[in-house]
Scaffold this active site. Structure first.
Site, PDB file in Angstrom:
ATOM      1  N   GLY A  12      -6.993   4.774  36.058  1.00  0.00           N
ATOM      2  CA  GLY A  12      -6.024   4.315  35.052  1.00  0.00           C
ATOM      3  C   GLY A  12      -6.265   4.985  33.719  1.00  0.00           C
ATOM      4  O   GLY A  12      -6.211   4.341  32.670  1.00  0.00           O
ATOM      5  N   ILE A  17      -6.507   1.888  27.040  1.00  0.00           N
ATOM      6  CA  ILE A  17      -7.970   1.985  26.947  1.00  0.00           C
ATOM      7  C   ILE A  17      -8.489   3.140  27.816  1.00  0.00           C
ATOM      8  O   ILE A  17      -9.398   3.866  27.422  1.00  0.00           O
ATOM      9  CB  ILE A  17      -8.607   0.643  27.401  1.00  0.00           C
ATOM     10  CG1 ILE A  17      -8.219  -0.481  26.429  1.00  0.00           C
ATOM     11  CG2 ILE A  17     -10.115   0.773  27.513  1.00  0.00           C
ATOM     12  CD1 ILE A  17      -8.520  -1.887  26.945  1.00  0.00           C
ATOM     13  N   ASP A  63      -2.758   5.824  43.609  1.00  0.00           N
ATOM     14  CA  ASP A  63      -2.705   4.363  43.556  1.00  0.00           C
ATOM     15  C   ASP A  63      -4.124   3.847  43.763  1.00  0.00           C
ATOM     16  O   ASP A  63      -4.713   4.026  44.839  1.00  0.00           O
ATOM     17  CB  ASP A  63      -1.760   3.857  44.654  1.00  0.00           C
ATOM     18  CG  ASP A  63      -1.672   2.333  44.668  1.00  0.00           C
ATOM     19  OD1 ASP A  63      -2.487   1.662  43.990  1.00  0.00           O
ATOM     20  OD2 ASP A  63      -0.799   1.816  45.383  1.00  0.00           O
ATOM     21  N   ALA A  64      -4.663   3.178  42.746  1.00  0.00           N
ATOM     22  CA  ALA A  64      -6.060   2.734  42.781  1.00  0.00           C
ATOM     23  C   ALA A  64      -6.311   1.642  43.816  1.00  0.00           C
ATOM     24  O   ALA A  64      -7.465   1.303  44.092  1.00  0.00           O
ATOM     25  CB  ALA A  64      -6.474   2.240  41.395  1.00  0.00           C
ATOM     26  N   ASN A  90     -11.296   1.291  35.384  1.00  0.00           N
ATOM     27  CA  ASN A  90     -10.538   0.648  34.309  1.00  0.00           C
ATOM     28  C   ASN A  90      -9.185   0.112  34.769  1.00  0.00           C
ATOM     29  O   ASN A  90      -8.638  -0.815  34.164  1.00  0.00           O
ATOM     30  CB  ASN A  90     -10.344   1.701  33.197  1.00  0.00           C
ATOM     31  CG  ASN A  90      -9.223   1.374  32.263  1.00  0.00           C
ATOM     32  OD1 ASN A  90      -9.354   0.482  31.429  1.00  0.00           O
ATOM     33  ND2 ASN A  90      -8.097   2.078  32.383  1.00  0.00           N
ATOM     34  N   SER A 143     -12.792  -8.775  31.300  1.00  0.00           N
ATOM     35  CA  SER A 143     -11.933  -9.215  30.187  1.00  0.00           C
ATOM     36  C   SER A 143     -12.530 -10.478  29.593  1.00  0.00           C
ATOM     37  O   SER A 143     -13.222 -11.241  30.284  1.00  0.00           O
ATOM     38  CB  SER A 143     -10.531  -9.523  30.712  1.00  0.00           C
ATOM     39  OG  SER A 143      -9.770 -10.196  29.725  1.00  0.00           O
ATOM     40  N   TYR A 157      -4.896 -13.521  36.721  1.00  0.00           N
ATOM     41  CA  TYR A 157      -5.573 -12.405  36.049  1.00  0.00           C
ATOM     42  C   TYR A 157      -7.007 -12.784  35.659  1.00  0.00           C
ATOM     43  O   TYR A 157      -7.959 -12.038  35.920  1.00  0.00           O
ATOM     44  CB  TYR A 157      -4.756 -12.031  34.810  1.00  0.00           C
ATOM     45  CG  TYR A 157      -5.366 -10.970  33.933  1.00  0.00           C
ATOM     46  CD1 TYR A 157      -5.363  -9.624  34.326  1.00  0.00           C
ATOM     47  CD2 TYR A 157      -5.921 -11.288  32.695  1.00  0.00           C
ATOM     48  CE1 TYR A 157      -5.907  -8.645  33.510  1.00  0.00           C
ATOM     49  CE2 TYR A 157      -6.454 -10.311  31.876  1.00  0.00           C
ATOM     50  CZ  TYR A 157      -6.449  -8.995  32.285  1.00  0.00           C
ATOM     51  OH  TYR A 157      -6.987  -8.019  31.474  1.00  0.00           O
ATOM     52  N   LYS A 161     -10.474 -11.054  36.876  1.00  0.00           N
ATOM     53  CA  LYS A 161     -11.442 -10.454  35.959  1.00  0.00           C
ATOM     54  C   LYS A 161     -12.794 -11.181  36.048  1.00  0.00           C
ATOM     55  O   LYS A 161     -13.847 -10.588  35.790  1.00  0.00           O
ATOM     56  CB  LYS A 161     -10.905 -10.469  34.529  1.00  0.00           C
ATOM     57  CG  LYS A 161      -9.715  -9.525  34.303  1.00  0.00           C
ATOM     58  CD  LYS A 161     -10.030  -8.086  34.663  1.00  0.00           C
ATOM     59  CE  LYS A 161      -8.955  -7.111  34.192  1.00  0.00           C
ATOM     60  NZ  LYS A 161      -9.181  -5.727  34.646  1.00  0.00           N
ATOM     61  N   ILE A 190      -6.732  -6.250  22.654  1.00  0.00           N
ATOM     62  CA  ILE A 190      -6.732  -4.825  22.318  1.00  0.00           C
ATOM     63  C   ILE A 190      -5.281  -4.347  22.270  1.00  0.00           C
ATOM     64  O   ILE A 190      -4.485  -4.649  23.182  1.00  0.00           O
ATOM     65  CB  ILE A 190      -7.515  -3.998  23.378  1.00  0.00           C
ATOM     66  CG1 ILE A 190      -8.921  -4.600  23.629  1.00  0.00           C
ATOM     67  CG2 ILE A 190      -7.602  -2.541  22.956  1.00  0.00           C
ATOM     68  CD1 ILE A 190      -9.862  -4.582  22.455  1.00  0.00           C
TER      69      ILE A 190
HETATM   70  P1  NAD Z   1      -2.462  -0.272  30.214  1.00  0.00           P
HETATM   71  O1  NAD Z   1      -1.341  -0.945  30.885  1.00  0.00           O
HETATM   72  O2  NAD Z   1      -2.156   0.846  29.281  1.00  0.00           O
HETATM   73  O3  NAD Z   1      -3.529   0.260  31.263  1.00  0.00           O
HETATM   74  C1  NAD Z   1      -3.615  -0.152  32.597  1.00  0.00           C
HETATM   75  C2  NAD Z   1      -3.934   1.065  33.408  1.00  0.00           C
HETATM   76  O4  NAD Z   1      -4.170   0.696  34.765  1.00  0.00           O
HETATM   77  C3  NAD Z   1      -2.756   2.031  33.395  1.00  0.00           C
HETATM   78  O5  NAD Z   1      -3.220   3.340  33.153  1.00  0.00           O
HETATM   79  C4  NAD Z   1      -2.194   1.888  34.795  1.00  0.00           C
HETATM   80  O6  NAD Z   1      -1.588   3.077  35.262  1.00  0.00           O
HETATM   81  C5  NAD Z   1      -3.447   1.565  35.566  1.00  0.00           C
HETATM   82  N1  NAD Z   1      -3.104   0.960  36.840  1.00  0.00           N
HETATM   83  C6  NAD Z   1      -2.614  -0.272  37.060  1.00  0.00           C
HETATM   84  N2  NAD Z   1      -2.381  -0.443  38.362  1.00  0.00           N
HETATM   85  C7  NAD Z   1      -2.760   0.711  38.956  1.00  0.00           C
HETATM   86  C8  NAD Z   1      -2.780   1.181  40.289  1.00  0.00           C
HETATM   87  N3  NAD Z   1      -2.396   0.402  41.309  1.00  0.00           N
HETATM   88  N4  NAD Z   1      -3.218   2.436  40.514  1.00  0.00           N
HETATM   89  C9  NAD Z   1      -3.626   3.222  39.507  1.00  0.00           C
HETATM   90  N5  NAD Z   1      -3.650   2.837  38.230  1.00  0.00           N
HETATM   91  C10 NAD Z   1      -3.215   1.603  37.978  1.00  0.00           C
HETATM   92  O7  NAD Z   1      -3.240  -1.405  29.420  1.00  0.00           O
HETATM   93  P2  NAD Z   1      -4.754  -1.462  28.913  1.00  0.00           P
HETATM   94  O8  NAD Z   1      -4.781  -2.570  27.943  1.00  0.00           O
HETATM   95  O9  NAD Z   1      -5.241  -0.121  28.502  1.00  0.00           O
HETATM   96  O10 NAD Z   1      -5.530  -1.944  30.226  1.00  0.00           O
HETATM   97  C11 NAD Z   1      -6.637  -1.246  30.781  1.00  0.00           C
HETATM   98  C12 NAD Z   1      -7.565  -2.237  31.434  1.00  0.00           C
HETATM   99  O11 NAD Z   1      -8.106  -3.072  30.408  1.00  0.00           O
HETATM  100  C13 NAD Z   1      -6.894  -3.175  32.437  1.00  0.00           C
HETATM  101  O12 NAD Z   1      -7.769  -3.376  33.531  1.00  0.00           O
HETATM  102  C14 NAD Z   1      -6.728  -4.463  31.640  1.00  0.00           C
HETATM  103  O13 NAD Z   1      -6.662  -5.583  32.476  1.00  0.00           O
HETATM  104  C15 NAD Z   1      -7.991  -4.422  30.804  1.00  0.00           C
HETATM  105  N6  NAD Z   1      -7.994  -5.278  29.606  1.00  0.00           N
HETATM  106  C16 NAD Z   1      -7.073  -5.085  28.625  1.00  0.00           C
HETATM  107  C17 NAD Z   1      -7.125  -5.913  27.492  1.00  0.00           C
HETATM  108  C18 NAD Z   1      -6.145  -5.764  26.350  1.00  0.00           C
HETATM  109  O14 NAD Z   1      -6.131  -6.639  25.469  1.00  0.00           O
HETATM  110  N7  NAD Z   1      -5.345  -4.726  26.282  1.00  0.00           N
HETATM  111  C19 NAD Z   1      -8.123  -6.898  27.390  1.00  0.00           C
HETATM  112  C20 NAD Z   1      -9.045  -7.042  28.419  1.00  0.00           C
HETATM  113  C21 NAD Z   1      -8.980  -6.210  29.527  1.00  0.00           C
END
Ligand code: NAD
Length: 251
Positions: A12, A17, A63-64, A90, A143, A157, A161, A190
């Site tokens: 991802g 992030i 696809d992860a 991630n 998270s 979710y 996590k 974030i």
């Molecule tokens: P984001 O939506 O930009 O990133 C999520 C990433 O996961 C994307 O790049 C997406 O393509 C990838 N992804 C999702 N499903 C996928 C799949 N099946 N195959 C391949 N890639 C896949 O948002 P983000 O905030 O950057 O999230 C990144 C990580 O951080 C996530 O795991 C999210 O749960 C976690 N997170 C985010 C926050 C926040 O406040 N933004 C807080 C805690 C945790």
């Protein structure tokens, strides 16, 4: 150049992030293969920008949650950059907000696939390479939701996590004797498209007001901690779930 020529895989990595962490590792000299699901423009932009500047970036559409695609992605990554030394698992997301009583089994299962199975598959692929070399560092994406239950309609979710936080502990014990460290990050609020999609401006402002540091986190705030956990400077740290929240949970 703390990570000069270190081979890093990030799932991802095409947005938010993941993208900030990909960029940070590249700037620190690493060779970074990162997967993306849909963020093709950002993924290609990272590749172009860094490869033009003498760095080594490889974007792989995968696809992860699909074992065959994860295998293929790791094979491609290693063909390009050698044995993986650092994994940042991630990929993940909330998918939608839903009260548990209204949550269909399909959403529950998808949340676990995207957040937990994706991490498990990436760990398996990375460990197949790290274990024989007795070397490696894995960082998982948990998270704050794992620790406080998350916001409205986020039980699927938060539970997923939470599983990641627990997996961090189990795996740290399992592979520590082989010289491999496993840690996780647990970000709070974030500023990424995650909250652009799933949170209201009022909800975000309320989060900021509760946060002692009085701002939303930025993707780079998380990326810096991931690099520090991957680094030799954290060589005696394993099994930690590191909160990156600005103190939000203290209120
Ligand atoms: P984001 O939506 O930009 O990133 C999520 C990433 O996961 C994307 O790049 C997406 O393509 C990838 N992804 C999702 N499903 C996928 C799949 N099946 N195959 C391949 N890639 C896949 O948002 P983000 O905030 O950057 O999230 C990144 C990580 O951080 C996530 O795991 C999210 O749960 C976690 N997170 C985010 C926050 C926040 O406040 N933004 C807080 C805690 C945790």
């Amino acid at each position: 150049m703390e990570f000069e020529n270190v081979s890093v895989v990030i799932t991802g990595g095409g947005s938010g992030i993941g993208s900030a962490t990909t960029r940070a590792f590249l700037a620190a000299g690493a060779r970074v293969a990162f997967t993306y699901a849909t963020s093709v423009d950002e993924a290609r932009a990272i590749e172009l920008e860094y490869n033009r500047n003498g760095r080594r970036a490889l974007a792989i559409k995968a696809d992860a949650t699909d074992p065959a695609e994860v295998e293929r992605a790791f094979a491609q990554a290693q063909e390009a950059f050698g044995p993986v030394e650092v994994l940042f698992a991630n990929a993940g997301g909330l998918l939608k907000r839903s009260r548990l009583t209204e949550t269909p089994l399909s959403l529950w299962q998808e949340a676990f696939a995207v957040n937990v199975t994706s991490a498990m598959l990436a760990c398996q692929a990375a460990l197949r390479v790290m274990e024989p070399r007795r070397k490696g560092s894995i960082i998982l994406m948990s998270s704050l939701a794992a620790l406080n239950g998350g916001g409205n309609g986020a039980s699927h979710y938060a539970a997923a996590k939470g599983a990641i936080a627990t997996l961090t502990l189990s795996l740290a014990k399992e592979v520590g004797p082989l010289g491999i460290r496993v840690n996780a990050v647990a970000p709070g609020l974030i500023a990424t498209r995650f909250h652009d999609i799933f949170s209201t401006p009022e909800g975000r402002q309320a989060g900021v007001t509760r946060t002692p540091l009085r701002r939303e986190g930025q993707p780079e705030d998380v990326a810096d901690v991931v690099l520090s956990l991957a680094s030799e400077r954290s060589r005696f740290i394993t099994g930690e779930v590191v909160k990156i929240t600005g103190g939000q949970e203290l209120a």
